[in-house]
Every structure is written in structure tokens, then in C-alpha cells.
Write an enzyme that holds these catalytic residues in place. Structure first.
Site, short mmCIF file in Angstrom:
data_model
loop_
_atom_site.label_atom_id
_atom_site.label_comp_id
_atom_site.label_asym_id
_atom_site.label_seq_id
_atom_site.Cartn_x
_atom_site.Cartn_y
_atom_site.Cartn_z
CG ASP A 124 -11.68 -8.09 -0.95
OD1 ASP A 124 -10.64 -7.47 -0.68
OD2 ASP A 124 -12.61 -8.27 -0.13
CD GLU A 131 -2.92 -1.34 2.24
OE1 GLU A 131 -2.41 -1.25 3.38
OE2 GLU A 131 -4.13 -1.61 2.05
#
Ligand SMILES: Nc1ncnc2c(CN3C[C@H](CSc4cnccn4)[C@@H](O)C3)c[nH]c12
Length: 228
Positions: A196, A12
Site C-alpha cells: 500500500d 507473511e
């Protein structure tokens, strides 16, 4: 102005370190902190490692040790709102802890005495995020994030979190960052790109889209820096 940019996983923040290219590394409390500067701002970047406790330690360190005056969280999340698809961006308006449970004493999920179920993010940073989104013709949803120390990959748990907190997305760090920043009076935002759908396929989707979604979030954060 000193700005902290935080993620949970190395993936990230990697797009950020690649963009800034030159930075110093400072090791502290079993974590690495990367300092650099950008357009007159001092930046300190870190990933906490996964989960609420790690995120609390890193957020506290970014503020108390490195003197961050604003904190921007960049990362990925699982969608709870069916309108959110992989790659979509969400900026949190408020965050709750879905796994904080003393309902045995009559309290609502996510609540402990002297606290609140939700912690609100900084409104000015949310407005700034929407300004950036408009300028770049990017769809940016403002919504609620539910945080807990669980990777959600189950339709039943997904629906419970969604309905109990009216949450649009779930992750494992944002509400901790919110509690720390709120307590220390540091303006913060939590930006997440969907990786997701927090369902039975979440693990496969996450593995496939972590890097690309993390990059989307990081690129948006960099665009926000240009407007700070
Ligand atoms: N469905 C979901 N539920 C809860 N959280 C999330 C996230 C956000 N991050 C990613 C990572 C998953 S655990 C992890 C552990 N090992 C390897 C990779 N990720 C954790 O930092 C939370 C994306 N989708 C989520």
C-alpha cells in the site's frame, strides 16, 4: 547453518510453509515455531504477530532458544517513497523507530541514550539479495525502513515519517528485529514487498494486496536461501 525466517502476520509466512511442505511445530511463549531443513540448512520459521514488542520477542526467541545464526525477515510494507508501487521489493539498508520520541529532552526522533536512530542491516545479505534480484531480473530497491506501532494511513503522518527519517517504507516490526539482531550479533536482513502507499487508501490496498505481496517477498527469500 541455522537460518531463521520471520514474518509478523501468518499471511507473511504461509507461502514459506506451503513451499517447504513438511515441518515440525513447536509452541513456545504463546507463539508457534516451524522447523524444517532445506539444502543442508536448518530452518526455523515463525510469525511474531503484529507490532514491535511481538517482533522483539520472536526475534529473540529465534536466536536465543532456536540458535538462529542468520535472520531473514519477509513481509509487506507501506510505501513512503513515491517511486515505490504495490508489489515492488525493498531490502532495508537501515531501520529506525519513527514512534520512539524523547524529543522533550533534546534528542532526535528515534533516539534513546546509548542507542542510535538507525540500525544497519548486514551488508553481505544485502549484496546477496541484489545478486538474486539481478539473476531474476527483479528490481530491488535498497532503502530505509521506519518502523512504528501504527498502521500508517494518513498523508500527513506519511510525509512526516518520510521526511524525518528519509525513509522509503514503513511497517511495524523491522526496527525491533534490527535492535535484537544487532545486540545479539546475528546477521539479518529485512525484505518487504509493498502492499500500500500508507495514505488514506492504505487499508483497502493492504487488504487487496497483502497475500500477493507477501508471496512475492517469501518467494524472494526462498531464492536467497539458494545462494546462502
Ligand atoms: N501502511 C502501513 N503502515 C504500517 N505497517 C504496514 C505494513 C506492514 N505490516 C502489516 C501489518 C499492518 S497492521 C494490520 C492489522 N490488522 C490486520 C492487518 N494489518 C503489520 O504487521 C505491519 C504494510 N503497510 C503498512
Amino acid at each position: 547453518m541455522k537460518i531463521a525466517i520471520m514474518g509478523a502476520m501468518v499471511e507473511e509466512i504461509t507461502p514459506l510453509l506451503e513451499f517447504f511442505e513438511k515441518y515440525k511445530t513447536i509452541e513456545f511463549a504463546k507463539n508457534s515455531y516451524y522447523t524444517t531443513s532445506y539444502k543442508g540448512m536448518d530452518l526455523v520459521i515463525a510469525y511474531s504477530k503484529i507490532g514491535k514488542v511481538n517482533a522483539s520477542l520472536t526475534a529473540s526467541t529465534l536466536i536465543e532458544k532456536f540458535g538462529a545464526q542468520k535472520l531473514l525477515f519477509s513481509g509487506v510494507a507501506g510505501a513512503l517513497n513515491p517511486s515505490l508501487k504495490v508489489g515492488d521489493l525493498l531490502v532495508a539498508t537501515k531501520l529506525a523507530q519513527h514512534d520512539l520520541d524523547i524529543t522533550a529532552f533534546g534528542h532526535p526522533h528515534g533516539y534513546v541514550p546509548e542507542g542510535s536512530v538507525y540500525v544497519e542491516t548486514d551488508k553481505a545479505l544485502t549484496v546477496l539479495a541484489q545478486k538474486v534480484a539481478s539473476a531474476q531480473n527483479i528490481k530491488l530497491l535498497e532503502g530505509i525502513i521506519a518502523t512504528g506501532d501504527q498502521f500508517i494511513c494518513d498523508g500527513v503522518k506519511k510525509e512526516w515519517i518520510h521526511s524525518t527519517f528519509n525513509a522509503d517504507a514503513t511497517e511495524m516490526e523491522g526496527a525491533s528485529v534490527a535492535v535484537v539482531c544487532d545486540a545479539l550479533n546475528v546477521p539479518f536482513c529485512v525484505l518487504r514487498a509493498i502492499s500500500d502507499a500508507a495514505d488514506m487508501d492504505a487499508g483497502f490496498s493492504f487488504d487487496e494486496f497483502l497475500v500477493s505481496s507477501a508471496k512475492e517477498s517469501a518467494q524472494f527469500i526462498i531464492a536467497m536461501l539458494d545462494e546462502l
